[in-house]
Design an enzyme around this catalytic site. Structure first.
Site, PDB file in Angstrom:
ATOM      1  N   GLY A 106     -48.312   9.704 132.354  1.00 15.65           N
ATOM      2  CA  GLY A 106     -47.881   9.221 131.053  1.00 15.65           C
ATOM      3  C   GLY A 106     -46.508   8.592 131.077  1.00 15.65           C
ATOM      4  O   GLY A 106     -46.255   7.597 130.374  1.00 15.65           O
ATOM      5  N   THR A 107     -45.595   9.147 131.865  1.00 19.57           N
ATOM      6  CA  THR A 107     -44.235   8.598 131.934  1.00 19.57           C
ATOM      7  C   THR A 107     -44.244   7.167 132.447  1.00 19.57           C
ATOM      8  O   THR A 107     -43.607   6.271 131.876  1.00 19.57           O
ATOM      9  CB  THR A 107     -43.347   9.487 132.818  1.00 19.57           C
ATOM     10  OG1 THR A 107     -43.103  10.717 132.148  1.00 19.57           O
ATOM     11  CG2 THR A 107     -42.014   8.814 133.117  1.00 19.57           C
ATOM     12  N   ASN A 185     -45.443  16.421 120.981  1.00 16.89           N
ATOM     13  CA  ASN A 185     -45.759  17.468 121.946  1.00 16.89           C
ATOM     14  C   ASN A 185     -45.133  18.814 121.605  1.00 16.89           C
ATOM     15  O   ASN A 185     -45.610  19.854 122.052  1.00 16.89           O
ATOM     16  CB  ASN A 185     -45.309  17.039 123.342  1.00 16.89           C
ATOM     17  CG  ASN A 185     -43.858  16.603 123.379  1.00 16.89           C
ATOM     18  OD1 ASN A 185     -43.440  15.742 122.618  1.00 16.89           O
ATOM     19  ND2 ASN A 185     -43.075  17.196 124.261  1.00 16.89           N
ATOM     20  N   GLN A 213     -50.712  13.399 124.015  1.00 15.85           N
ATOM     21  CA  GLN A 213     -51.118  14.679 123.434  1.00 15.85           C
ATOM     22  C   GLN A 213     -52.352  14.552 122.541  1.00 15.85           C
ATOM     23  O   GLN A 213     -52.935  15.570 122.163  1.00 15.85           O
ATOM     24  CB  GLN A 213     -49.966  15.281 122.630  1.00 15.85           C
ATOM     25  CG  GLN A 213     -48.800  15.781 123.462  1.00 15.85           C
ATOM     26  CD  GLN A 213     -49.147  16.993 124.313  1.00 15.85           C
ATOM     27  OE1 GLN A 213     -50.136  17.675 124.095  1.00 15.85           O
ATOM     28  NE2 GLN A 213     -48.302  17.266 125.295  1.00 15.85           N
ATOM     29  N   SER A 233     -52.560  10.426 129.708  1.00  9.22           N
ATOM     30  CA  SER A 233     -52.259  11.237 130.890  1.00  9.22           C
ATOM     31  C   SER A 233     -53.400  12.220 131.120  1.00  9.22           C
ATOM     32  O   SER A 233     -53.894  12.841 130.174  1.00  9.22           O
ATOM     33  CB  SER A 233     -50.946  11.996 130.712  1.00  9.22           C
ATOM     34  OG  SER A 233     -50.659  12.773 131.850  1.00  9.22           O
ATOM     35  N   ALA A 234     -53.808  12.370 132.379  1.00  6.94           N
ATOM     36  CA  ALA A 234     -54.985  13.179 132.703  1.00  6.94           C
ATOM     37  C   ALA A 234     -54.752  14.671 132.543  1.00  6.94           C
ATOM     38  O   ALA A 234     -55.642  15.399 132.095  1.00  6.94           O
ATOM     39  CB  ALA A 234     -55.435  12.874 134.134  1.00  6.94           C
ATOM     40  N   HIS A 235     -53.569  15.162 132.927  1.00  3.58           N
ATOM     41  CA  HIS A 235     -53.404  16.611 133.024  1.00  3.58           C
ATOM     42  C   HIS A 235     -53.225  17.291 131.674  1.00  3.58           C
ATOM     43  O   HIS A 235     -53.132  18.512 131.606  1.00  3.58           O
ATOM     44  CB  HIS A 235     -52.245  16.965 133.963  1.00  3.58           C
ATOM     45  CG  HIS A 235     -50.875  16.769 133.396  1.00  3.58           C
ATOM     46  ND1 HIS A 235     -50.112  17.807 132.926  1.00  3.58           N
ATOM     47  CD2 HIS A 235     -50.134  15.651 133.240  1.00  3.58           C
ATOM     48  CE1 HIS A 235     -48.946  17.339 132.504  1.00  3.58           C
ATOM     49  NE2 HIS A 235     -48.934  16.037 132.688  1.00  3.58           N
ATOM     50  N   CYS A 359     -40.841  18.917 129.993  1.00  5.42           N
ATOM     51  CA  CYS A 359     -39.989  17.904 130.620  1.00  5.42           C
ATOM     52  C   CYS A 359     -38.512  18.214 130.429  1.00  5.42           C
ATOM     53  O   CYS A 359     -37.660  17.630 131.078  1.00  5.42           O
ATOM     54  CB  CYS A 359     -40.304  16.534 130.044  1.00  5.42           C
ATOM     55  SG  CYS A 359     -42.045  16.093 130.167  1.00  5.42           S
TER      56      CYS A 359
END
Length: 423
Positions: A106-107, A185, A213, A233-235, A359
């Site tokens: 995502g970043t 988030n 999210q 983002s996958a995770h 983060c």
């Protein structure tokens, strides 16, 4: 001309398989077995367990030796899996597969999106950036925009962006790229991205939505929210760490690669594709979307049970409680509570929770999100986030509440009575 005889090594090599994403095997580990039995995990917004379907898909992909850019059979087998996953992810957000750009997460997707000179079709290129004050750090840094070209959009006490301020900002200056996250988030607050899109487009600008999210929790698509770019983002939904995507709307031009080299991802992101990660991403998205309504409806019921239990402690305050929120997120505090102490206390009781964004772990300053919402440093320093997921059970919630009652009794023992009524 005679062909060279195959070596014994080549003769023993199994043939390249035509593996379909839908047919990839599930991992042997099922259900909740891959979460520690003596622990309760309530930090799903930080990261999620790897879904068995993603694990199985990745295990099969690891056996493929071909580079997806190669034209031989081995390369084509890897390319087929990459494109199958791309199609699944595109379908989940209502986009065309050709507009999905795989990134390291995502970043990177956010950083890639924040590109000066973006434009729709042959329209004017964008040369300024507006970001909400509650964005992820990768957005607040402004990507490749110069610092003097970045403006901050405020939010109200509920954590929702100020639409009137957005109109005023966009009325005073050239077209802008505006970046507003779909769901925060930390608080779980949902942003009115479709309304934001209308305001931005009427002013001739473009809209980037950090949907990291949102995906897998609430149905949405790029056309429905009228966004021009979406980061994923996958995770955050059961896929592997280290893989994400930037999704573009049709007609968007001017995206300039931040990582240059080869021509991968149609020249928009150089570097050999992470085939197992991409395949795991696709499998996780497919599984999440198939069970979206049932999983999140149950999770929201559990969140309500959790908040009812928390409020049995006098003085508990839930941030963004009056705003539309993600079904899985509770950020709460009690006057006098120190988040670091509470997180350690929960951990010692066998429960994983967070004091905010993963983060920002290790930082002692209050959350920038709560500061933007207008909260003073002291209550912000006491904010504890509990985030649930598809494996969370009633027993997990009851265990958490039992631990909280013990912690509250110990941690708030010295609080002044008036402190408990501050909110």
């Amino acid at each position: 001309m005679r062909r060279r005889a195959k070596s014994k090594h080549l003769e023993q090599r199994p043939p390249v398989q035509n593996i379909e994403l839908a047919a990839l095997p599930a991992a042997e580990t099922q259900g909740n077995d891959y979460l520690a039995r003596d622990r309760v995990y309530l930090d799903w917004n930080a990261t999620t367990p790897l879904r068995p379907e993603a694990r199985g898909a990745m295990a099969a992909a690891w056996d493929l030796i071909g580079n997806p850019s190669s034209v031989h059979a081995e390369g084509r087998a890897s390319r087929r899996l990459v494109e199958d996953a791309r199609a699944v992810i595109a379908g989940a957000v209502g986009a065309d597969a050709r507009n999905v750009v795989f990134t390291s997460g995502g970043t990177e997707a956010n950083s890639l999106a924040l590109t000066p000179a973006l434009r729709r079709n042959s329209g004017l290129p964008i040369n300024r950036l507006v970001v909400s004050a509650i964005e992820h750090a990768s957005v607040l840094t402004g990507g490749r925009f110069a610092r003097e070209a970045i403006e901050i959009l405020g939010v109200g006490k509920s954590g929702v962006v100020d639409l009137d301020q957005l109109r005023a900002i966009l009325a005073d200056g050239p077209p802008a790229l505006v970046s507003v996250m779909a769901a925060n988030n930390e608080t779980g607050a949902l942003q009115p991205v479709a309304e934001v899109a209308d305001i931005v487009h009427q002013a001739g600008g473009l809209l980037h939505v950090d949907a990291v999210q949102m995906l897998g929790k609430i149905p949405f698509d790029i056309r429905g929210v009228k966004a021009d770019l979406i980061s994923l983002s996958a995770h955050k939904l059961g896929g592997p760490k280290g893989i994400g995507a930037l999704v573009l709307a049709d007609g968007l031009n001017g995206l300039e690669a931040a990582i240059r080299g080869g021509g991968q991802e149609k020249g928009r992101r150089a570097g050999t594709e992470n085939v197992p990660g991409i395949v795991g991403f696709g499998a996780a998205v497919k599984t999440a979307m198939a069970s979206l309504g049932g999983d999140m409806g149950r999770v929201e019921t559990l969140r309500k049970r959790l908040e009812i239990g928390l409020r049995q402690t006098r003085g508990v305050f839930v941030f963004s409680e009056n705003a539309p929120r993600l079904p899985n997120t509770t950020l709460f505090t009690v006057p006098g509570l120190k988040a670091e102490t509470a997180v350690i206390g929960f951990d010692l009781e066998g429960i994983a929770v967070s004091s905010g964004s993963a983060c920002s772990s290790g930082k002692v300053q209050p959350s920038h999100v709560l500061e933007a919402m207008g909260f003073a440093p002291e209550p912000a320093k006491g904010a504890v986030r509990l985030s649930l997921g598809w494996l969370t059970t009633e027993a997990d919630i009851d265990c958490c509440l039992e631990a909280w009652r013990k912690l509250a009794s110990a941690l708030l023992k010295g609080c002044d009575e008036t402190e408990l009524e501050r909110f």
